[in-house]
Design a protein around this motif. Structure first.
Motif, PDB file in Angstrom:
ATOM      1  N   LYS A 261      26.608  23.385  84.995  1.00  0.00           N
ATOM      2  CA  LYS A 261      25.537  24.792  84.250  1.00  0.00           C
ATOM      3  C   LYS A 261      27.070  25.448  84.538  1.00  0.00           C
ATOM      4  O   LYS A 261      27.669  25.511  85.242  1.00  0.00           O
ATOM      5  CB  LYS A 261      24.820  24.264  85.433  1.00  0.00           C
ATOM      6  CG  LYS A 261      23.861  26.217  85.339  1.00  0.00           C
ATOM      7  CD  LYS A 261      22.292  25.502  86.257  1.00  0.00           C
ATOM      8  CE  LYS A 261      21.423  27.200  85.791  1.00  0.00           C
ATOM      9  NZ  LYS A 261      21.570  27.144  84.499  1.00  0.00           N
ATOM     10  N   VAL A 262      26.698  26.682  83.471  1.00  0.00           N
ATOM     11  CA  VAL A 262      27.529  27.883  83.969  1.00  0.00           C
ATOM     12  C   VAL A 262      26.249  28.873  84.956  1.00  0.00           C
ATOM     13  O   VAL A 262      25.485  29.397  84.323  1.00  0.00           O
ATOM     14  CB  VAL A 262      27.938  28.460  82.750  1.00  0.00           C
ATOM     15  CG1 VAL A 262      28.702  29.337  83.181  1.00  0.00           C
ATOM     16  CG2 VAL A 262      29.031  27.325  82.279  1.00  0.00           C
ATOM     17  N   ILE A 263      26.756  29.407  86.030  1.00  0.00           N
ATOM     18  CA  ILE A 263      26.016  30.573  86.898  1.00  0.00           C
ATOM     19  C   ILE A 263      26.117  31.724  86.627  1.00  0.00           C
ATOM     20  O   ILE A 263      24.936  32.012  86.188  1.00  0.00           O
ATOM     21  CB  ILE A 263      26.865  30.146  87.760  1.00  0.00           C
ATOM     22  CG1 ILE A 263      25.673  28.585  88.588  1.00  0.00           C
ATOM     23  CG2 ILE A 263      25.304  30.937  89.183  1.00  0.00           C
ATOM     24  CD1 ILE A 263      26.456  27.796  90.282  1.00  0.00           C
ATOM     25  N   ASP A 264      27.268  32.206  85.863  1.00  0.00           N
ATOM     26  CA  ASP A 264      28.105  33.685  85.531  1.00  0.00           C
ATOM     27  C   ASP A 264      28.756  33.357  85.248  1.00  0.00           C
ATOM     28  O   ASP A 264      29.785  32.191  85.611  1.00  0.00           O
ATOM     29  CB  ASP A 264      27.873  33.777  86.679  1.00  0.00           C
ATOM     30  CG  ASP A 264      28.278  35.742  86.802  1.00  0.00           C
ATOM     31  OD1 ASP A 264      27.392  36.283  85.657  1.00  0.00           O
ATOM     32  OD2 ASP A 264      27.935  35.859  87.889  1.00  0.00           O
ATOM     33  N   HIS A 265      29.213  34.210  84.277  1.00  0.00           N
ATOM     34  CA  HIS A 265      30.844  34.330  83.948  1.00  0.00           C
ATOM     35  C   HIS A 265      30.858  36.485  84.361  1.00  0.00           C
ATOM     36  O   HIS A 265      30.555  37.426  83.955  1.00  0.00           O
ATOM     37  CB  HIS A 265      30.137  34.652  82.260  1.00  0.00           C
ATOM     38  CG  HIS A 265      31.687  35.084  81.827  1.00  0.00           C
ATOM     39  ND1 HIS A 265      31.367  34.978  80.372  1.00  0.00           N
ATOM     40  CD2 HIS A 265      32.868  35.460  81.807  1.00  0.00           C
ATOM     41  CE1 HIS A 265      33.429  35.539  79.701  1.00  0.00           C
ATOM     42  NE2 HIS A 265      33.407  35.988  80.850  1.00  0.00           N
TER      43      HIS A 265
ATOM     44  N   GLU B 167      25.441  27.554  73.291  1.00  0.00           N
ATOM     45  CA  GLU B 167      24.854  28.254  72.731  1.00  0.00           C
ATOM     46  C   GLU B 167      25.227  29.808  72.826  1.00  0.00           C
ATOM     47  O   GLU B 167      25.391  30.542  71.120  1.00  0.00           O
ATOM     48  CB  GLU B 167      23.514  28.175  72.549  1.00  0.00           C
ATOM     49  CG  GLU B 167      22.256  28.526  71.804  1.00  0.00           C
ATOM     50  CD  GLU B 167      21.451  28.211  71.494  1.00  0.00           C
ATOM     51  OE1 GLU B 167      20.162  29.305  71.140  1.00  0.00           O
ATOM     52  OE2 GLU B 167      20.771  27.312  72.947  1.00  0.00           O
ATOM     53  N   ARG B 168      25.347  30.423  73.654  1.00  0.00           N
ATOM     54  CA  ARG B 168      25.602  31.536  73.963  1.00  0.00           C
ATOM     55  C   ARG B 168      27.592  31.677  73.574  1.00  0.00           C
ATOM     56  O   ARG B 168      27.489  33.288  72.579  1.00  0.00           O
ATOM     57  CB  ARG B 168      25.829  31.982  75.563  1.00  0.00           C
ATOM     58  CG  ARG B 168      24.107  32.314  75.019  1.00  0.00           C
ATOM     59  CD  ARG B 168      23.792  33.541  77.253  1.00  0.00           C
ATOM     60  NE  ARG B 168      25.261  32.763  78.004  1.00  0.00           N
ATOM     61  CZ  ARG B 168      25.036  31.955  78.925  1.00  0.00           C
ATOM     62  NH1 ARG B 168      23.250  31.606  78.785  1.00  0.00           N
ATOM     63  NH2 ARG B 168      25.929  31.583  79.710  1.00  0.00           N
TER      64      ARG B 168
ATOM     65  N   GLY C  29      28.217  34.072  69.905  1.00  0.00           N
ATOM     66  CA  GLY C  29      29.353  35.485  70.538  1.00  0.00           C
ATOM     67  C   GLY C  29      28.743  36.079  71.363  1.00  0.00           C
ATOM     68  O   GLY C  29      29.131  36.994  71.455  1.00  0.00           O
ATOM     69  N   GLU C  30      28.073  35.798  71.611  1.00  0.00           N
ATOM     70  CA  GLU C  30      27.520  36.680  72.713  1.00  0.00           C
ATOM     71  C   GLU C  30      28.271  36.610  74.373  1.00  0.00           C
ATOM     72  O   GLU C  30      28.547  37.502  75.067  1.00  0.00           O
ATOM     73  CB  GLU C  30      25.488  36.149  73.528  1.00  0.00           C
ATOM     74  CG  GLU C  30      25.322  35.982  72.445  1.00  0.00           C
ATOM     75  CD  GLU C  30      23.582  35.253  72.702  1.00  0.00           C
ATOM     76  OE1 GLU C  30      23.490  35.469  73.745  1.00  0.00           O
ATOM     77  OE2 GLU C  30      22.971  34.820  71.602  1.00  0.00           O
ATOM     78  N   GLU C  31      29.495  35.528  74.130  1.00  0.00           N
ATOM     79  CA  GLU C  31      30.753  35.840  75.178  1.00  0.00           C
ATOM     80  C   GLU C  31      31.929  35.256  74.994  1.00  0.00           C
ATOM     81  O   GLU C  31      32.346  35.429  73.714  1.00  0.00           O
ATOM     82  CB  GLU C  31      30.358  34.188  76.213  1.00  0.00           C
ATOM     83  CG  GLU C  31      29.000  33.409  76.913  1.00  0.00           C
ATOM     84  CD  GLU C  31      28.719  33.654  77.669  1.00  0.00           C
ATOM     85  OE1 GLU C  31      29.371  34.964  78.465  1.00  0.00           O
ATOM     86  OE2 GLU C  31      28.204  34.015  78.664  1.00  0.00           O
ATOM     87  N   ARG C  32      32.141  36.601  75.734  1.00  0.00           N
ATOM     88  CA  ARG C  32      33.637  37.196  75.236  1.00  0.00           C
ATOM     89  C   ARG C  32      34.445  36.945  76.674  1.00  0.00           C
ATOM     90  O   ARG C  32      34.585  36.971  77.579  1.00  0.00           O
ATOM     91  CB  ARG C  32      33.739  38.838  75.180  1.00  0.00           C
ATOM     92  CG  ARG C  32      32.934  39.058  74.093  1.00  0.00           C
ATOM     93  CD  ARG C  32      33.601  38.395  72.421  1.00  0.00           C
ATOM     94  NE  ARG C  32      32.655  38.563  71.357  1.00  0.00           N
ATOM     95  CZ  ARG C  32      32.764  39.002  69.942  1.00  0.00           C
ATOM     96  NH1 ARG C  32      33.331  37.675  69.675  1.00  0.00           N
ATOM     97  NH2 ARG C  32      31.750  38.606  69.169  1.00  0.00           N
TER      98      ARG C  32
ATOM     99  N   ILE D 195      32.051  21.470  79.562  1.00  0.00           N
ATOM    100  CA  ILE D 195      30.880  21.568  79.818  1.00  0.00           C
ATOM    101  C   ILE D 195      29.549  21.460  78.534  1.00  0.00           C
ATOM    102  O   ILE D 195      29.824  21.332  77.840  1.00  0.00           O
ATOM    103  CB  ILE D 195      31.225  22.881  79.227  1.00  0.00           C
ATOM    104  CG1 ILE D 195      32.611  24.336  79.525  1.00  0.00           C
ATOM    105  CG2 ILE D 195      30.255  24.052  79.341  1.00  0.00           C
ATOM    106  CD1 ILE D 195      33.142  25.509  79.677  1.00  0.00           C
ATOM    107  N   THR D 196      28.970  20.696  79.605  1.00  0.00           N
ATOM    108  CA  THR D 196      28.159  20.028  78.784  1.00  0.00           C
ATOM    109  C   THR D 196      26.496  21.053  78.372  1.00  0.00           C
ATOM    110  O   THR D 196      25.281  20.965  78.276  1.00  0.00           O
ATOM    111  CB  THR D 196      27.663  18.673  79.641  1.00  0.00           C
ATOM    112  OG1 THR D 196      27.228  19.181  80.883  1.00  0.00           O
ATOM    113  CG2 THR D 196      28.248  17.237  79.446  1.00  0.00           C
ATOM    114  N   ASP D 197      26.509  22.040  79.715  1.00  0.00           N
ATOM    115  CA  ASP D 197      25.212  23.333  79.086  1.00  0.00           C
ATOM    116  C   ASP D 197      25.306  23.922  78.126  1.00  0.00           C
ATOM    117  O   ASP D 197      25.940  25.017  77.486  1.00  0.00           O
ATOM    118  CB  ASP D 197      26.226  24.580  80.684  1.00  0.00           C
ATOM    119  CG  ASP D 197      24.865  25.701  80.391  1.00  0.00           C
ATOM    120  OD1 ASP D 197      23.891  25.762  80.111  1.00  0.00           O
ATOM    121  OD2 ASP D 197      24.863  26.189  81.884  1.00  0.00           O
ATOM    122  N   GLU D 198      23.976  23.567  77.833  1.00  0.00           N
ATOM    123  CA  GLU D 198      23.870  24.406  76.018  1.00  0.00           C
ATOM    124  C   GLU D 198      23.394  25.479  76.488  1.00  0.00           C
ATOM    125  O   GLU D 198      23.598  25.818  75.072  1.00  0.00           O
ATOM    126  CB  GLU D 198      22.575  23.003  75.268  1.00  0.00           C
ATOM    127  CG  GLU D 198      23.118  21.319  75.576  1.00  0.00           C
ATOM    128  CD  GLU D 198      24.410  21.303  74.401  1.00  0.00           C
ATOM    129  OE1 GLU D 198      24.335  22.025  73.267  1.00  0.00           O
ATOM    130  OE2 GLU D 198      24.524  19.852  74.263  1.00  0.00           O
TER     131      GLU D 198
END
Length: 289
Positions: free
Chosen positions: A275-279, A237-238, A242-245, A230-233
Motif C-alpha cells: 500500500k502506498v500511503i502518501d506521495h 492505476e493513478r 498520469g495522476e502521479e508525477r 508494488i502491488t497497490d492497484e
C-alpha cells in the motif's frame, strides 16, 4: 573481458511418434524456444549477467528428431563462475541441470551442503542418495524461468508419448538423457523455504520508477538501494492514468512486506509494497507519519 565461445549442442527426441512423423511442428517450435530460454539463463549463471548467447538452429538429422544448435557466447563477465571460458563448462552446466532434476526426482532436496574447498555442493535427495554438483547447477534449476523451460522441452514431450530426450555436445563428450518414466522429475520445484515475513511502515526515496507491468521499482531507504514490487492497484492505476508525477528525491510513505526465504544455496530477501500511503514531493517533505 570479451571472449567468443562456440560449440554445437544437440537436442534429440526419440520414440515411435518421431519415427511415424507425428511430432507436431507447433510443438517443436515451442520446444526450441524453451531450450533457447534455458540456455540463455544458464549462460548468465555461468558467465555473468552481461554474457550473451547466440543460439541458432544449424540442422536436423537422423530418424530420431535431432536438432543441432550453433552455440556462441560473448561478453564473458569478469566474475564468471567458469573463468576458463571453455564451452564445455556451459554444456556441462546445462546437462548437469538435467541430471540434478533426475537425482531430485521432482522433490526438494533433503539437504544441500556447500563445499569449503571449491564451488561444489553435495545434494541429498529425499531418498537419502547424495550427488555432487557445481553450485550454479542448483541455482539454475531453482530459477523459475529455467525450471519452466525444462518443463516445456523435456517433461511435456515425454508426457506426450516420446520415449527419450537427450541433450549433448557435438564437440565434447558431454550429454544428459531423460526417459519417459522420468518426465515428472522435470516439473518446476519450489526451492524456497519461507523463514519470516515482516510488515512495516516506512518512507522510501524513489530512485527509479517503473511503468511496465510486473517490473520492480528502485528505492532507497537512506542506507541502501533495492528493488521492490508494488502491488497497490489503486496507486498503480493513478500512475497509469498520469495522476502521479515523479521528481528527484520524491518519497513514498508505504506499507511494505519484507519476506526472507532460504534456498539451497543462499538466503533471499524480497520486498513488496502492498500500500502506498502518501506521495511526498521533494519540495513538500515533512514528517513521515
Amino acid at each position: 573481458m570479451e571472449l567468443d565461445i562456440r560449440d554445437l549442442l544437440s537436442l534429440e527426441y526419440h520414440g515411435d511418434k518421431v519415427a511415424n512423423g507425428q511430432l507436431r511442428a507447433k510443438d517443436v517450435a515451442k520446444y526450441i524456444s524453451a531450450i533457447d530460454d534455458f540456455m540463455a539463463i544458464t549462460t548468465k549463471h555461468a558467465y555473468g549477467k552481461d554474457a550473451e548467447l547466440t543460439f541458432d538452429v544449424s540442422g536436423f538429422r537422423n530418424q530420431s528428431f535431432d536438432i543441432d544448435f550453433a552455440l556462441q557466447v560473448i561478453n564473458l563477465g569478469a566474475a564468471a563462475m567458469f573463468a576458463s571460458g571453455s564451452p564445455k563448462d556451459l554444456v556441462m552446466l546445462a546437462t548437469d541441470c538435467i541430471k540434478a532434476c533426475i537425482h531430485l526426482q521432482g522433490q526438494q532436496p533433503k539437504e544441500v551442503q556447500k563445499s569449503t574447498v571449491d564451488k561444489s555442493v553435495h545434494v541429498t535427495n529425499q531418498q537419502g542418495d547424495t550427488q555432487v554438483f557445481h553450485i550454479e547447477t542448483i541455482n539454475v534449476i531453482a530459477d523459475p524461468k529455467a525450471a519452466n523451460s525444462l518443463d516445456c522441452f523435456i517433461r511435456e514431450p515425454l508426457s506426450k508419448g516420446l520415449e527419450a530426450v537427450k541433450v549433448k555436445s557435438s564437440v565434447h563428450k558431454v550429454e544428459a538423457h531423460a526417459a519417459a518414466n522420468e518426465c515428472d522429475y522435470f516439473k518446476p520445484i519450489d526451492f524456497e523455504t519461507p523463514l519470516f515475513t515482516n510488515s512495516i511502515k516506512t518512507g522510501l526515496v524513489i530512485e527509479s520508477p517503473s511503468f511496465k507491468d510486473g517490473n520492480k521499482w528502485k528505492f532507497s531507504d537512506g542506507q541502501s538501494s533495492f528493488y521492490a514490487e508494488i502491488t497497490d492497484e489503486q496507486f498503480l492505476e493513478r500512475v497509469d492514468n498520469g495522476e502521479e508525477r515523479f521528481g528527484k528525491n520524491d518519497i513514498l510513505l508505504v506499507e511494505m512486506d519484507v519476506i526472507q526465504t532460504q534456498t539451497p544455496t543462499c538466503l533471499k530477501v524480497e520486498k513488496i509494497i502492498t500500500k502506498v500511503i502518501d506521495h511526498q514531493y521533494a519540495q513538500k517533505q515533512s514528517s513521515m507519519f
